[in-house]
Design an enzyme around this catalytic site. Structure first.
Site, PDB file in Angstrom:
ATOM      1  N   HIS A 180     -47.926  27.888   8.631  1.00  0.00           N
ATOM      2  CA  HIS A 180     -47.389  26.729   9.351  1.00  0.00           C
ATOM      3  C   HIS A 180     -48.028  25.492   8.728  1.00  0.00           C
ATOM      4  O   HIS A 180     -49.235  25.450   8.517  1.00  0.00           O
ATOM      5  CB  HIS A 180     -47.769  26.856  10.830  1.00  0.00           C
ATOM      6  CG  HIS A 180     -47.073  25.920  11.756  1.00  0.00           C
ATOM      7  ND1 HIS A 180     -47.205  24.554  11.675  1.00  0.00           N
ATOM      8  CD2 HIS A 180     -46.238  26.155  12.810  1.00  0.00           C
ATOM      9  CE1 HIS A 180     -46.488  23.988  12.637  1.00  0.00           C
ATOM     10  NE2 HIS A 180     -45.880  24.937  13.333  1.00  0.00           N
ATOM     11  N   ARG A 201     -43.170  16.827  15.120  1.00  0.00           N
ATOM     12  CA  ARG A 201     -42.305  16.308  14.043  1.00  0.00           C
ATOM     13  C   ARG A 201     -40.857  16.274  14.508  1.00  0.00           C
ATOM     14  O   ARG A 201     -40.128  15.317  14.242  1.00  0.00           O
ATOM     15  CB  ARG A 201     -42.456  17.172  12.785  1.00  0.00           C
ATOM     16  CG  ARG A 201     -43.736  16.877  12.016  1.00  0.00           C
ATOM     17  CD  ARG A 201     -43.935  17.878  10.873  1.00  0.00           C
ATOM     18  NE  ARG A 201     -44.358  19.186  11.368  1.00  0.00           N
ATOM     19  CZ  ARG A 201     -43.868  20.346  10.982  1.00  0.00           C
ATOM     20  NH1 ARG A 201     -42.925  20.394  10.070  1.00  0.00           N
ATOM     21  NH2 ARG A 201     -44.316  21.481  11.484  1.00  0.00           N
TER      22      ARG A 201
HETATM   23  C1  SIN Z   1     -43.149  28.335  16.479  1.00  0.00           C
HETATM   24  O1  SIN Z   1     -44.052  28.922  15.896  1.00  0.00           O
HETATM   25  O2  SIN Z   1     -42.018  28.814  16.611  1.00  0.00           O
HETATM   26  C2  SIN Z   1     -43.352  26.982  17.021  1.00  0.00           C
HETATM   27  C3  SIN Z   1     -44.730  26.591  16.801  1.00  0.00           C
HETATM   28  C4  SIN Z   1     -44.839  25.150  16.880  1.00  0.00           C
HETATM   29  O3  SIN Z   1     -44.934  24.644  17.997  1.00  0.00           O
HETATM   30  O4  SIN Z   1     -44.868  24.511  15.834  1.00  0.00           O
END
Ligand code: SIN
Ligand code: FAD
Length: 501
Positions: free
Chosen positions: A286, A309
């Site tokens: 991420h 974002r």
């Molecule tokens: C996700 O992992 O699907 C969302 C995580 C986030 O809030 O960026």
């Protein structure tokens, strides 16, 4: 007459076996099964994240099938409880109310594009098709509002649902589904048993049929639950350095957002049982884990939710003071941009948000500010940390807010900084870095949530998996919001498959 006698002899046999099991097995703490049900043994669910909670609720609420929910942790919820952006659904009642045009076909297309030829398209198709009913199940069965939407990276429409109110989505959903089970476990302990601090280490399969699940209790004593159905909902392996070293050694040194329980036990057990593991090298990094200014090297990081974002936050490169990527590209692309363009020594970028983003995501941003991960400042003050002047930074923000065509082709630019942004404009700023977040790989399953072997056949009767422990639903890159969805869709499916037997 002969048939009736055979039946009576058979029934007597079953009775004797049950009696012997309950008296011989001193370590077995099975409750007598609900004999009114066609299930003579409870269904065992391993893991109490959203996949386990969805499976369990569907089994008890819809099918009245008894369950035993095991979790090695001391509390319910796994990583699911941390989810911060929300849950996807296409063509939902919330979207219709908010006049958002979307369809399962568009969601499927986004999922396939993001997956980059990896994964199993039939599972992706099911994910998209069942998404609206997953959201309506949460709304109707548990009273969750899920009335707000965000558009996350790689999505062609706003389809990530969360509720207005104070609770983050993962916490709210897990709490609602846990409360349902907890109250049933009090009113009807034969229907629902929850056993925490219970670490599963084996599943007994005889003649291709599940027979029992074995676990260590809180005293380290080995226990068994006799059962003909087990649903693995044990999550991913993002916290396990051992597993990362094996499958994605280049990521071993990265920090992670995952809890310490996320060690891939289910993947290892299922492989030992004959299940096929697929896409195990596909680990999602991420792009935005918060750097804690007071502990910059910490291996575990709070996630800077993608909704920050999605609701309008931008990324700024510390070496140039300027934007450098479409912040709503898929996670792999944003991560790659940070790693290739931002300072190499600490892989760091700034997440910058307007007052409007703050107002739209106030409770979450207040929490990040409380943790000192986000600070409220002005364009002028922030520019002092950058190699450009306040006037240049303000111009960058004005350009982002008003350009007809964004220079990085970002389409959704809601809650921007305004055409009048100047040195006095308020901004909210945090530092972020890429983090290991989600493991796309896992046990191969089919559309019934049965665990498959290398030949594509079910490993054994009664062996299921749902949620992050399974593989193939997201291919090489998961879209934000699709993990919670996967848990609900495939958890409910596993329950329906069990109940149909
Ligand atoms: C996700 O992992 O699907 C969302 C995580 C986030 O809030 O960026
Ligand atoms: P988990 O929720 O991880 O639960 C697995 C459970 O299994 C754990 O409780 C664990 O203790 C138990 N377990 C493991 N091994 C054993 C064993 N041997 N015996 C017994 N129990 C065992 N996804 C989204 O879609 N939207 C979001 O907004 C979002 N935000 C996120 C934010 C953060 C910070 C993180 C870390 C993830 C986020 N995700 C989000 C991803 C998502 O939360 C998880 O991937 C998903 O919830 C996994 O659910 P699960 O039920 O499969 O596993």
């Amino acid at each position: 007459m002969l048939t009736t006698r055979r039946l009576l002899v058979g029934l007597f046999g079953v009775f004797v076996v049950l009696l012997l099991r309950s008296s011989n097995n001193s370590n077995s703490n099975n409750q007598l099964p609900d004999m009114s049900s066609k299930f003579s043994t409870p269904v065992v669910i391993i893991g109490s994240g959203l996949a386990g909670l969805s499976t369990a609720n569907q089994l008890v609420l819809k099918h009245k099938v008894p369950i035993v929910l095991l979790d090695k942790a001391s509390s319910l919820g796994g990583n699911s409880i941390k989810a911060s952006s929300g849950i996807n659904g296409a063509f939902t009642s919330t979207q219709k109310k908010l006049a958002v045009e979307d369809s399962a076909a568009a969601f499927y297309q986004d999922t396939v594009s993001s997956a980059k030829s990896a994964g199993v398209p039939s599972l992706m198709s099911k994910l998209a098709k069942d998404s609206a009913s997953a959201i309506s199940w949460l709304q109707a069965e548990f009273g969750l509002k899920l009335d707000l939407l965000a558009q996350l990276g790689g999505h062609s429409a706003p389809r990530t649902h969360r509720s207005s109110g104070k609770l983050p989505p993962g916490f709210e959903i897990v709490q609602a589904l846990s409360n349902s089970l907890k109250s049933l476990s009090e009113s009807d302990p034969a229907l629902v048993q929850i056993r925490l601090n219970s670490q599963v280490f084996d599943v007994e399969i005889i003649h291709n049929k599940v027979q029992a699940v074995k676990y260590y209790d809180s005293d380290g004593v080995s226990q068994r639950v006799d059962t003909n159905n087990v649903v693995f909902c044990s999550g991913g392996f993002g916290f396990s350095k051992k597993m990362l070293k094996k499958y994605a050694p280049e990521l071993e040194s990265l920090p992670t957002t995952n809890g310490a329980q996320t060690t891939g036990d289910g993947q290892e057990l299922l492989e030992n049982l004959g299940g096929q593991l697929i896409d195990m090298t596909q680990v999602q990094v991420h792009p935005t884990g918060f750097i804690d200014p007071n502990d910059r090297q910490k291996g575990w990081k709070f996630l800077a939710a993608e909704a920050l974002r999605g609701l309008g936050g931008i990324l700024v490169n510390p070496t140039t003071g300027r934007r450098f990527v479409n912040e709503l590209s898929t996670r792999d692309l944003v991560t790659e941009a940070i790693q290739s363009q931002c300072p190499k020594d600490d892989n760091r970028a700034y997440l910058v948000m307007s007052e409007a983003v703050y107002q739209n995501y106030k409770n979450n941003i207040d929490f990040y500010m409380f943790k000192k991960l986000v600070r409220k400042t002005t364009v002028g003050e922030f520019a002092e940390e950058l190699p450009i002047s306040a006037a240049e930074l303000a111009a960058e923000l004005r350009d982002y807010s008003s350009a007809q065509q964004d220079k990085f082709a970002r389409v959704s630019r809601i809650n921007a900084f305004g055409t009048g942004a100047d040195a006095s404009t308020v901004v909210y700023v945090g530092e972020i870095t890429p983090v290991v977040h989600f493991t796309m790989g896992g046990a191969r399953i089919n559309e019934l949530a049965e665990v498959l072997n290398k030949d594509g056949k079910p490993v054994a009767e009664g062996l299921y998996a749902a949620g992050e422990v399974s593989g193939g639903v997201h291919g090489a890159n998961r879209l934000g919001g699709s993990s919670l969805l996967e848990c609900v869709v495939f958890g409910r499916t596993a329950a329906d498959s069990v109940a149909k037997l």
